[in-house]
Design a protein around this motif. Structure first.
Motif, PDB file in Angstrom:
ATOM      1  N   LEU A   1       0.854  -1.189   0.000  1.00 27.98           N
ATOM      2  CA  LEU A   1       0.000   0.000   0.000  1.00 27.98           C
ATOM      3  C   LEU A   1       0.889   1.237   0.000  1.00 27.98           C
ATOM      4  CD1 LEU A   1      -2.632  -1.006   2.698  1.00 27.98           C
ATOM      5  CD2 LEU A   1      -2.969  -0.870   0.244  1.00 27.98           C
ATOM      6  N   TRP A   2       0.627   2.166  -0.890  1.00 27.79           N
ATOM      7  CA  TRP A   2       1.443   3.366  -0.980  1.00 27.79           C
ATOM      8  C   TRP A   2       1.242   4.279   0.225  1.00 27.79           C
ATOM      9  CZ3 TRP A   2       5.356   4.643  -4.131  1.00 27.79           C
ATOM     10  CH2 TRP A   2       5.611   3.760  -5.163  1.00 27.79           C
ATOM     11  N   ARG A   3       0.243   4.014   0.993  1.00 29.57           N
ATOM     12  CA  ARG A   3       0.015   4.797   2.201  1.00 29.57           C
ATOM     13  C   ARG A   3       1.148   4.555   3.189  1.00 29.57           C
ATOM     14  NH1 ARG A   3      -5.495   3.432   4.925  1.00 29.57           N
ATOM     15  NH2 ARG A   3      -5.812   3.149   2.717  1.00 29.57           N
ATOM     16  N   TYR A   4       1.762   3.377   3.120  1.00 34.18           N
ATOM     17  CA  TYR A   4       2.802   2.997   4.064  1.00 34.18           C
ATOM     18  C   TYR A   4       4.162   2.861   3.388  1.00 34.18           C
ATOM     19  CZ  TYR A   4      -1.388   1.826   6.605  1.00 34.18           C
ATOM     20  OH  TYR A   4      -2.617   1.883   7.198  1.00 34.18           O
ATOM     21  N   ILE A   5       4.459   3.722   2.456  1.00 32.86           N
ATOM     22  CA  ILE A   5       5.726   3.653   1.726  1.00 32.86           C
ATOM     23  C   ILE A   5       6.877   4.012   2.665  1.00 32.86           C
ATOM     24  CG2 ILE A   5       5.611   6.022   0.890  1.00 32.86           C
ATOM     25  CD1 ILE A   5       6.811   4.952  -1.731  1.00 32.86           C
ATOM     26  N   GLY A   6       8.003   3.350   2.451  1.00 32.75           N
ATOM     27  CA  GLY A   6       9.162   3.592   3.304  1.00 32.75           C
ATOM     28  C   GLY A   6      10.448   3.597   2.505  1.00 32.75           C
ATOM     29  N   ILE A   7      11.550   3.554   3.222  1.00 31.35           N
ATOM     30  CA  ILE A   7      12.873   3.582   2.597  1.00 31.35           C
ATOM     31  C   ILE A   7      13.077   2.363   1.697  1.00 31.35           C
ATOM     32  CG2 ILE A   7      15.356   3.488   3.073  1.00 31.35           C
ATOM     33  CD1 ILE A   7      14.100   6.196   3.652  1.00 31.35           C
ATOM     34  N   ARG A   8      12.586   1.214   2.123  1.00 35.18           N
ATOM     35  CA  ARG A   8      12.734   0.000   1.308  1.00 35.18           C
ATOM     36  C   ARG A   8      12.062   0.183  -0.058  1.00 35.18           C
ATOM     37  NH1 ARG A   8      10.625  -5.442   3.789  1.00 35.18           N
ATOM     38  NH2 ARG A   8      11.854  -4.574   5.482  1.00 35.18           N
ATOM     39  N   ASP A   9      10.885   0.815  -0.068  1.00 33.22           N
ATOM     40  CA  ASP A   9      10.190   1.064  -1.335  1.00 33.22           C
ATOM     41  C   ASP A   9      10.952   2.070  -2.188  1.00 33.22           C
ATOM     42  OD1 ASP A   9       7.929  -0.626  -0.775  1.00 33.22           O
ATOM     43  OD2 ASP A   9       7.289   0.917   0.660  1.00 33.22           O
ATOM     44  N   LEU A  10      11.515   3.091  -1.553  1.00 34.26           N
ATOM     45  CA  LEU A  10      12.304   4.079  -2.280  1.00 34.26           C
ATOM     46  C   LEU A  10      13.521   3.428  -2.924  1.00 34.26           C
ATOM     47  CD1 LEU A  10      12.817   7.022  -3.062  1.00 34.26           C
ATOM     48  CD2 LEU A  10      14.027   7.287  -0.890  1.00 34.26           C
ATOM     49  N   ILE A  11      14.170   2.545  -2.201  1.00 32.47           N
ATOM     50  CA  ILE A  11      15.335   1.840  -2.751  1.00 32.47           C
ATOM     51  C   ILE A  11      14.908   0.949  -3.913  1.00 32.47           C
ATOM     52  CG2 ILE A  11      17.060   0.062  -2.219  1.00 32.47           C
ATOM     53  CD1 ILE A  11      17.248   1.374   0.595  1.00 32.47           C
ATOM     54  N   SER A  12      13.752   0.308  -3.815  1.00 32.69           N
ATOM     55  CA  SER A  12      13.244  -0.516  -4.919  1.00 32.69           C
ATOM     56  C   SER A  12      12.954   0.332  -6.150  1.00 32.69           C
ATOM     57  CB  SER A  12      11.983  -1.259  -4.492  1.00 32.69           C
ATOM     58  OG  SER A  12      12.275  -2.197  -3.510  1.00 32.69           O
ATOM     59  N   ILE A  13      12.389   1.510  -5.955  1.00 27.32           N
ATOM     60  CA  ILE A  13      12.123   2.419  -7.075  1.00 27.32           C
ATOM     61  C   ILE A  13      13.434   2.815  -7.740  1.00 27.32           C
ATOM     62  CG2 ILE A  13      11.317   4.734  -7.692  1.00 27.32           C
ATOM     63  CD1 ILE A  13       9.185   4.393  -5.463  1.00 27.32           C
ATOM     64  N   ILE A  14      14.429   3.176  -6.944  1.00 28.60           N
ATOM     65  CA  ILE A  14      15.724   3.580  -7.493  1.00 28.60           C
ATOM     66  C   ILE A  14      16.367   2.431  -8.260  1.00 28.60           C
ATOM     67  CG2 ILE A  14      18.081   4.245  -6.849  1.00 28.60           C
ATOM     68  CD1 ILE A  14      16.772   5.920  -4.581  1.00 28.60           C
ATOM     69  N   LYS A  15      16.291   1.216  -7.715  1.00 34.29           N
ATOM     70  CA  LYS A  15      16.850   0.048  -8.411  1.00 34.29           C
ATOM     71  C   LYS A  15      16.135  -0.195  -9.739  1.00 34.29           C
ATOM     72  CE  LYS A  15      18.301  -2.661  -4.387  1.00 34.29           C
ATOM     73  NZ  LYS A  15      18.007  -3.881  -3.613  1.00 34.29           N
ATOM     74  N   ALA A  16      14.804  -0.156  -9.731  1.00 33.33           N
ATOM     75  CA  ALA A  16      14.030  -0.432 -10.954  1.00 33.33           C
ATOM     76  C   ALA A  16      14.314   0.607 -12.023  1.00 33.33           C
ATOM     77  CB  ALA A  16      12.537  -0.470 -10.623  1.00 33.33           C
TER      78      ALA A  16
END
Length: 101
Positions: free
Chosen positions: A67-82
């Motif tokens: 859920l994007w409501r609970y986005i965190g650093i792990r999600d940010l790192i995944s976005i940067i990797k992708a």
């Protein structure tokens, strides 16, 4: 649960729109807002490839799972990797295609 699925589809369609908008802007800036006729067939081929590549990488890195409501650093790192991996793949393929031509 149905609401979560609807949001996931909305995010997916938004990403498709944004990927294609950014590609169109890149082509338009490159050719000063008028894409020459000779490049138009290539544009559509590139648009399909880039869209599929970006979406598959976003799916691979799990960006549509949570859920994007609970986005965190792990999600940010995944976005940067992708995004970084997609950019590297496109740059490498662009280099290879120019070498072949």
């Amino acid at each position: 649960m149905e609401r979560f699925e609807k949001r996931r589809w909305i995010l997916l369609l938004t990403d498709i729109l944004l990927v294609n908008l950014s590609l169109w802007l890149a082509f338009s800036l490159r050719f000063e807002w008028v894409i020459p006729e000779v490049y138009r067939p290539h544009y559509w081929q590139i648009a399909i490839f880039v869209t599929l590549l970006r979406l598959s990488l976003l799916l691979y890195f799990g960006l549509y799972r949570g859920l994007w409501r609970y986005i965190g650093i792990r999600d940010l790192i995944s976005i940067i990797k992708a995004v970084s991996l997609g950019t590297l793949i496109m740059a490498a393929l662009s280099f290879l295609v120019k070498r072949v031509d």
